[in-house]
Design a protein around this motif. Structure first.
Motif, short mmCIF file in Angstrom:
data_model
loop_
_atom_site.label_atom_id
_atom_site.label_comp_id
_atom_site.label_asym_id
_atom_site.label_seq_id
_atom_site.Cartn_x
_atom_site.Cartn_y
_atom_site.Cartn_z
N UNK A 86 0.81 -1.21 0.00
CA UNK A 86 0.00 0.00 0.00
C UNK A 86 0.86 1.27 0.00
N UNK A 87 1.91 1.29 0.81
CA UNK A 87 2.68 2.52 0.98
C UNK A 87 3.85 2.64 0.01
N UNK A 88 4.43 1.49 -0.36
CA UNK A 88 5.62 1.50 -1.21
C UNK A 88 5.47 0.43 -2.30
N UNK A 89 4.47 0.55 -3.20
CA UNK A 89 4.23 -0.50 -4.18
C UNK A 89 5.45 -0.82 -5.05
N UNK A 90 6.28 0.18 -5.34
CA UNK A 90 7.47 -0.10 -6.14
C UNK A 90 8.41 -1.08 -5.45
N UNK A 91 8.44 -1.05 -4.12
CA UNK A 91 9.29 -1.99 -3.38
C UNK A 91 8.77 -3.41 -3.54
N UNK A 92 7.46 -3.60 -3.40
CA UNK A 92 6.90 -4.93 -3.60
C UNK A 92 7.13 -5.41 -5.02
N UNK A 93 6.97 -4.54 -6.01
CA UNK A 93 7.19 -4.91 -7.40
C UNK A 93 8.65 -5.28 -7.65
N UNK A 94 9.56 -4.52 -7.03
CA UNK A 94 10.98 -4.80 -7.22
C UNK A 94 11.35 -6.17 -6.67
N UNK A 95 10.84 -6.48 -5.49
CA UNK A 95 11.16 -7.78 -4.89
C UNK A 95 10.60 -8.91 -5.75
N UNK A 96 9.39 -8.76 -6.24
CA UNK A 96 8.78 -9.80 -7.06
C UNK A 96 9.47 -9.94 -8.41
N UNK A 97 10.18 -8.90 -8.84
CA UNK A 97 10.91 -8.97 -10.11
C UNK A 97 12.24 -9.71 -9.97
N UNK A 98 12.65 -9.97 -8.73
CA UNK A 98 13.95 -10.59 -8.49
C UNK A 98 13.85 -12.09 -8.26
N UNK A 99 14.69 -12.84 -8.90
CA UNK A 99 14.85 -14.29 -8.68
C UNK A 99 13.55 -15.05 -8.94
N UNK A 100 13.43 -16.22 -8.33
CA UNK A 100 12.25 -17.07 -8.47
C UNK A 100 11.53 -17.14 -7.13
N UNK A 101 10.32 -17.70 -7.13
CA UNK A 101 9.58 -17.83 -5.89
C UNK A 101 10.34 -18.62 -4.84
N UNK A 102 11.00 -19.68 -5.26
CA UNK A 102 11.75 -20.51 -4.31
C UNK A 102 12.89 -19.71 -3.66
N UNK A 103 13.59 -18.93 -4.48
CA UNK A 103 14.69 -18.14 -3.94
C UNK A 103 14.18 -17.02 -3.04
N UNK A 104 13.06 -16.40 -3.42
CA UNK A 104 12.50 -15.33 -2.59
C UNK A 104 12.05 -15.87 -1.23
N UNK A 105 11.65 -17.13 -1.20
CA UNK A 105 11.25 -17.73 0.08
C UNK A 105 12.43 -17.90 1.03
N UNK A 106 13.63 -17.96 0.50
CA UNK A 106 14.84 -18.14 1.31
C UNK A 106 15.60 -16.83 1.54
N UNK A 107 15.69 -16.00 0.52
CA UNK A 107 16.52 -14.79 0.58
C UNK A 107 15.99 -13.81 1.61
N UNK A 108 16.89 -13.11 2.29
CA UNK A 108 16.51 -12.16 3.33
C UNK A 108 16.82 -10.72 2.90
N UNK A 109 16.21 -9.79 3.60
CA UNK A 109 16.41 -8.38 3.29
C UNK A 109 17.88 -7.98 3.49
N UNK A 110 18.46 -8.35 4.63
CA UNK A 110 19.85 -8.01 4.87
C UNK A 110 20.79 -8.64 3.86
N UNK A 111 20.54 -9.90 3.54
CA UNK A 111 21.38 -10.58 2.56
C UNK A 111 21.25 -9.99 1.18
#
Length: 330
Positions: A86-111
């Motif tokens: 709601x507040x930062x839709x570009x951030x959600x879109x950016x994360x979803x544009x990166x890697x695959x679903x399996x990798x996003x399930x493991x990858x962390x913000x700090x990493x």
């Protein structure tokens, strides 16, 4: 792969102490980048300190209306969080544009923020690389560089930072919080990544052995009207050859506020300050958007085989801003 030890951290202070005691130790989050680098021999830690069970996996609304994001929040959870969307839709879109679903399930913000470049010379230990072995040279300058930097590079390194998430966070003035042996610290993301210069092996301002604990996003009403767009060489998941995170606040046909950051064009997510200056107070039309893109890209210094990126980024900036303006903006 070099033999290594493994410890699971139970609190932030203990995790930092483990790295202070062993300079060859590394923090392990999702491992989606570090483990790959260990397999290729780029990283050879003596000890992995697992931080996934630390209490850093929450997303909280701050008193000023921003967000505080824990370092071990997974990319999937970040993209799905209703307040992020709601507040930062570009951030959600950016994360979803990166890697695959399996990798996003493991990858962390700090990493994600600390991931290393995907330059082929960096990941191939049989080749020289100033980022991996200071003083050995940068073969990409005269070699394979079609997806390398056009902004902020030097003769010592022309690699680009691979993060999608980092581009959106840069546009919205994110601040990185960390814990070190000397105590807590904070760094704006725009200062967190160091200029290449002649020391490309020094990538961030993070003190040695420090652990990222949170990323804070200040309140930014303009961010609610934002977009992230990524160009890649294949439709399935791949690293960007160019990306844009943008937000516009338009009133009566005039841009009141603009946020713009570029990805895959430099060694760090690139805040487009020159473009923002052109946009602010100007008509929200195609001429302004093109002028803003040209102002930012005037500093571009492409190599022989990546000049296409300048044209690509100009077109991408104009396209995203036009979309945010709600029309053709000609």
């Amino acid at each position: 792969m070099k033999e290594f030890g493994y410890r699971r951290a139970h609190d932030v202070t203990g995790a930092v102490a483990l790295l202070a005691a062993d300079p060859e130790a590394r923090f392990l989050g999702g491992g989606t980048n570090l483990v790959d680098l260990m397999k290729s021999g780029v990283e050879r830690p003596a000890l992995l300190v697992d931080v996934r069970e630390l209490p850093l996996d929450g997303i909280e609304t701050t008193a000023d209306g921003g967000l505080r994001i824990g370092a071990t929040v997974t990319n999937s959870d970040l993209a799905a969080h209703p307040e992020v969307r709601r507040r930062y839709p570009a951030l959600a879109q950016a994360v979803l544009a990166g890697a695959s679903g399996q990798l996003r399930n493991m990858a962390t913000v700090g990493g994600n923020l600390l991931q290393r470049t995907r330059c082929g010379y960096f990941t191939d230990v049989s080749k020289p690389c100033n980022k991996r072995t200071p003083g050995s040279g940068c073969p990409a300058v005269a070699g394979e560089h079609h997806n390398h930097a056009v902004l902020g590079a030097s003769g010592h390194c022309v690699a680009v930072h691979p993060s999608d998430m980092g581009v959106a966070l840069t546009a919205f003035d994110a601040v990185v919080s960390y814990e070190s042996a000397d105590g807590p610290g904070r760094s704006p993301l725009t200062d967190f990544y160091l200029p290449v210069g002649d020391t490309p092996h020094r990538e961030t301002a993070l003190p040695p052995g420090a652990l990222i604990t949170h990323v804070s996003l200040p309140a930014a009403p303009v961010a609610a009207h934002s977009r992230y767009r990524k160009v890649r060489e294949r439709a399935s998941y791949a690293f960007a050859i160019g990306s844009v995170a943008a937000a516009l606040d338009i009133e009566d046909g005039v841009v009141r506020e603009a946020r713009l950051a570029l990805g895959a064009v430099a060694s760090r997510p690139w805040r487009a300050r020159a473009a923002e200056a052109v946009l602010t107070g100007a008509p929200a039309d195609g001429a302004t958007f093109a002028a803003a893109a040209d102002a930012e890209l005037a500093a571009a210094r492409p190599l022989p085989d990546n000049g296409y990126k300048v044209t690509l980024m100009r077109n991408l900036v104009v396209s995203v801003l036009t979309e945010l303006a709600g029309g053709d903006a000609r």
